[in-house]
Scaffold this motif. Structure first.
Motif, PDB file in Angstrom:
ATOM      1  N   PRO A 167      15.827  56.796  42.811  1.00  0.00           N
ATOM      2  CA  PRO A 167      16.885  55.598  42.679  1.00  0.00           C
ATOM      3  C   PRO A 167      18.294  56.299  43.315  1.00  0.00           C
ATOM      4  CG  PRO A 167      16.384  56.782  40.627  1.00  0.00           C
ATOM      5  CD  PRO A 167      15.242  57.069  41.284  1.00  0.00           C
ATOM      6  N   LEU A 168      18.762  55.370  43.896  1.00  0.00           N
ATOM      7  CA  LEU A 168      20.252  55.871  44.474  1.00  0.00           C
ATOM      8  C   LEU A 168      21.146  56.325  43.740  1.00  0.00           C
ATOM      9  CD1 LEU A 168      21.379  55.843  47.501  1.00  0.00           C
ATOM     10  CD2 LEU A 168      22.296  53.599  46.778  1.00  0.00           C
ATOM     11  N   TRP A 169      21.140  55.894  42.596  1.00  0.00           N
ATOM     12  CA  TRP A 169      22.174  56.512  41.529  1.00  0.00           C
ATOM     13  C   TRP A 169      21.809  57.906  41.244  1.00  0.00           C
ATOM     14  CZ3 TRP A 169      20.593  59.020  37.509  1.00  0.00           C
ATOM     15  CH2 TRP A 169      19.129  58.624  36.676  1.00  0.00           C
ATOM     16  N   LEU A 170      20.520  58.388  41.317  1.00  0.00           N
ATOM     17  CA  LEU A 170      20.255  59.732  41.149  1.00  0.00           C
ATOM     18  C   LEU A 170      20.737  60.708  42.442  1.00  0.00           C
ATOM     19  CD1 LEU A 170      19.122  61.957  39.469  1.00  0.00           C
ATOM     20  CD2 LEU A 170      17.066  61.365  39.887  1.00  0.00           C
ATOM     21  N   GLN A 171      20.288  60.058  43.647  1.00  0.00           N
ATOM     22  CA  GLN A 171      20.625  60.816  44.558  1.00  0.00           C
ATOM     23  C   GLN A 171      22.349  61.022  44.677  1.00  0.00           C
ATOM     24  OE1 GLN A 171      18.967  59.094  48.177  1.00  0.00           O
ATOM     25  NE2 GLN A 171      17.322  57.840  46.923  1.00  0.00           N
ATOM     26  N   VAL A 172      23.054  59.950  44.400  1.00  0.00           N
ATOM     27  CA  VAL A 172      24.346  60.086  44.459  1.00  0.00           C
ATOM     28  C   VAL A 172      24.847  61.100  43.416  1.00  0.00           C
ATOM     29  CG1 VAL A 172      26.616  58.877  44.203  1.00  0.00           C
ATOM     30  CG2 VAL A 172      24.741  57.933  45.347  1.00  0.00           C
ATOM     31  N   LEU A 173      24.160  61.213  42.028  1.00  0.00           N
ATOM     32  CA  LEU A 173      24.559  61.982  41.111  1.00  0.00           C
ATOM     33  C   LEU A 173      24.353  63.547  41.731  1.00  0.00           C
ATOM     34  CD1 LEU A 173      25.657  62.103  38.337  1.00  0.00           C
ATOM     35  CD2 LEU A 173      23.223  62.275  37.344  1.00  0.00           C
ATOM     36  N   ALA A 174      23.117  63.717  42.129  1.00  0.00           N
ATOM     37  CA  ALA A 174      22.662  65.214  42.648  1.00  0.00           C
ATOM     38  C   ALA A 174      23.829  65.356  43.428  1.00  0.00           C
ATOM     39  CB  ALA A 174      21.607  64.912  42.988  1.00  0.00           C
ATOM     40  N   LEU A 175      24.065  64.990  44.680  1.00  0.00           N
ATOM     41  CA  LEU A 175      24.818  65.147  45.873  1.00  0.00           C
ATOM     42  C   LEU A 175      26.461  65.400  45.093  1.00  0.00           C
ATOM     43  CD1 LEU A 175      23.866  62.996  48.641  1.00  0.00           C
ATOM     44  CD2 LEU A 175      23.425  65.487  48.331  1.00  0.00           C
ATOM     45  N   HIS A 176      26.827  64.687  44.275  1.00  0.00           N
ATOM     46  CA  HIS A 176      27.972  64.621  43.438  1.00  0.00           C
ATOM     47  C   HIS A 176      28.165  66.183  42.872  1.00  0.00           C
ATOM     48  CE1 HIS A 176      29.979  60.507  43.491  1.00  0.00           C
ATOM     49  NE2 HIS A 176      29.772  60.865  44.687  1.00  0.00           N
ATOM     50  N   HIS A 177      26.850  66.531  42.139  1.00  0.00           N
ATOM     51  CA  HIS A 177      26.951  67.528  41.631  1.00  0.00           C
ATOM     52  C   HIS A 177      26.840  68.821  42.383  1.00  0.00           C
ATOM     53  CE1 HIS A 177      26.000  70.474  38.421  1.00  0.00           C
ATOM     54  NE2 HIS A 177      24.480  70.629  38.869  1.00  0.00           N
ATOM     55  N   LEU A 178      26.187  68.944  43.518  1.00  0.00           N
ATOM     56  CA  LEU A 178      26.082  69.939  44.729  1.00  0.00           C
ATOM     57  C   LEU A 178      27.513  70.115  45.266  1.00  0.00           C
ATOM     58  CD1 LEU A 178      22.810  68.872  46.084  1.00  0.00           C
ATOM     59  CD2 LEU A 178      23.444  71.250  45.007  1.00  0.00           C
ATOM     60  N   ASN A 179      28.084  68.970  45.339  1.00  0.00           N
ATOM     61  CA  ASN A 179      29.517  69.090  46.199  1.00  0.00           C
ATOM     62  C   ASN A 179      30.512  69.400  45.158  1.00  0.00           C
ATOM     63  OD1 ASN A 179      28.461  67.989  48.684  1.00  0.00           O
ATOM     64  ND2 ASN A 179      29.088  65.877  48.121  1.00  0.00           N
ATOM     65  N   THR A 180      30.519  69.117  43.866  1.00  0.00           N
ATOM     66  CA  THR A 180      31.942  69.699  43.034  1.00  0.00           C
ATOM     67  C   THR A 180      31.616  70.691  42.008  1.00  0.00           C
ATOM     68  OG1 THR A 180      30.991  68.182  41.261  1.00  0.00           O
ATOM     69  CG2 THR A 180      32.420  67.304  43.378  1.00  0.00           C
ATOM     70  N   SER A 181      30.379  71.204  42.040  1.00  0.00           N
ATOM     71  CA  SER A 181      30.140  72.332  40.928  1.00  0.00           C
ATOM     72  C   SER A 181      30.824  73.550  41.217  1.00  0.00           C
ATOM     73  CB  SER A 181      28.669  72.749  40.800  1.00  0.00           C
ATOM     74  OG  SER A 181      28.512  73.792  39.906  1.00  0.00           O
ATOM     75  N   ASP A 182      31.656  74.227  40.128  1.00  0.00           N
ATOM     76  CA  ASP A 182      32.365  75.327  40.340  1.00  0.00           C
ATOM     77  C   ASP A 182      31.360  76.609  40.032  1.00  0.00           C
ATOM     78  OD1 ASP A 182      32.296  75.583  37.815  1.00  0.00           O
ATOM     79  OD2 ASP A 182      34.356  75.119  37.493  1.00  0.00           O
ATOM     80  N   GLY A 183      30.010  76.278  39.609  1.00  0.00           N
ATOM     81  CA  GLY A 183      29.282  77.668  39.489  1.00  0.00           C
ATOM     82  C   GLY A 183      29.520  78.034  38.141  1.00  0.00           C
ATOM     83  N   SER A 184      30.313  77.423  37.117  1.00  0.00           N
ATOM     84  CA  SER A 184      30.520  78.044  35.891  1.00  0.00           C
ATOM     85  C   SER A 184      29.168  77.960  34.897  1.00  0.00           C
ATOM     86  CB  SER A 184      31.421  77.311  35.111  1.00  0.00           C
ATOM     87  OG  SER A 184      31.520  76.081  35.101  1.00  0.00           O
ATOM     88  N   THR A 185      28.816  79.075  34.224  1.00  0.00           N
ATOM     89  CA  THR A 185      27.745  79.142  33.352  1.00  0.00           C
ATOM     90  C   THR A 185      28.230  78.317  31.879  1.00  0.00           C
ATOM     91  OG1 THR A 185      27.214  81.219  34.351  1.00  0.00           O
ATOM     92  CG2 THR A 185      26.418  80.766  32.074  1.00  0.00           C
ATOM     93  N   PRO A 186      27.197  77.550  31.339  1.00  0.00           N
ATOM     94  CA  PRO A 186      27.751  76.958  30.126  1.00  0.00           C
ATOM     95  C   PRO A 186      28.076  77.832  29.140  1.00  0.00           C
ATOM     96  CG  PRO A 186      25.532  76.172  30.980  1.00  0.00           C
ATOM     97  CD  PRO A 186      26.042  77.104  32.096  1.00  0.00           C
ATOM     98  N   THR A 187      29.013  77.546  28.367  1.00  0.00           N
ATOM     99  CA  THR A 187      29.646  78.572  27.199  1.00  0.00           C
ATOM    100  C   THR A 187      28.921  78.377  25.728  1.00  0.00           C
ATOM    101  OG1 THR A 187      31.151  76.976  26.716  1.00  0.00           O
ATOM    102  CG2 THR A 187      31.715  78.454  28.280  1.00  0.00           C
ATOM    103  N   GLY A 188      28.262  77.198  25.715  1.00  0.00           N
ATOM    104  CA  GLY A 188      27.770  76.892  24.287  1.00  0.00           C
ATOM    105  C   GLY A 188      28.865  76.407  23.440  1.00  0.00           C
TER     106      GLY A 188
END
Length: 219
Positions: free
Chosen positions: A80-101
């Protein structure tokens, strides 16, 4: 004319800030011009040759370069288009931080108050409605998606939307005083991986995936 997507909300209501097609155009252009190996490393995706593997809710989501062709295991009708957009936004904006819990409520995120009513209606209230009568179904559905039980509420489970975007789902059963309630808690690093609008979409669709996995569990 609004088309329906998983979660039973019209696509025009998805808060991407643009129409989905325009959002897809902009996100695709930004990603194609980026340092793709670095972007993959930031989100924990695997890049092999011309294929990127980035699981969503435990399902193998792949992106083939250079044409940005998406595929998702088990989805015969395409991604679905919403998931394609969501995945690309994630790839474009992530700063690589590891989850802290460290868990935070959506409303306490910077900008969360703006979308809080939508988040409650589309995410928390639906979680309570779907799993409040039988919270154990939440844990079973989460396990089907690669998640695990956590000790919270009457029942709780953690699932990974993307590898570095965990979501903690918590449900409380109704009693003589209170109606059933639900809560979705985010890792403190979530805004390092997604814009606040996309956090709404991610949590909303995570609940939809859990609901679909729980249907075969109903007696």
């Amino acid at each position: 004319m609004n088309k329906q997507f998983p979660g039973n909300l019209p696509t025009d209501d998805i808060p991407f800030g643009h129409s989905q097609r325009e959002a897809m155009r902009l996100a695709s252009r930004q990603f194609s011009a980026s340092d793709i190996p670095a972007r993959c490393q930031a989100v924990g995706a695997v890049l092999e040759g011309q294929v990127i593997s980035l699981p969503f809710m435990g399902k193998p989501l792949t992106l083939r370069l250079p044409g940005l062709e998406f595929s998702l295991a088990g989805e015969a009708c395409g991604v679905p288009l919403w998931l394609q957009v969501l995945a690309l936004h994630h790839l474009n904006t992530s700063d690589g931080s590891t989850p802290t819990g460290e868990l935070v409520a959506f409303r306490n995120l910077p900008g969360g108050q703006v979308y809080h009513s939508n988040f409650e209606k589309r995410v928390s209230q639906r979680l309570a409605r779907e799993f409040g009568k039988a919270p154990s179904r939440l844990v079973e559905a989460a396990r089907r998606l690669g998640g695990a039980e956590v000790h919270a509420g009457d029942k709780g489970a953690v699932v990974s939307a993307f590898p570095r975007v965990p979501l903690t789902m918590v449900v409380w059963k109704a009693d003589e005083e209170f109606a059933a309630s639900g809560s979705v808690l985010l890792d403190s690093t979530v805004l390092g991986h997604l814009p606040i609008e996309d956090v709404v979409v991610t949590a909303q669709e995570a609940v939809s995936y859990l609901v679909r996995e729980a249907r075969p569990l109903r007696s």
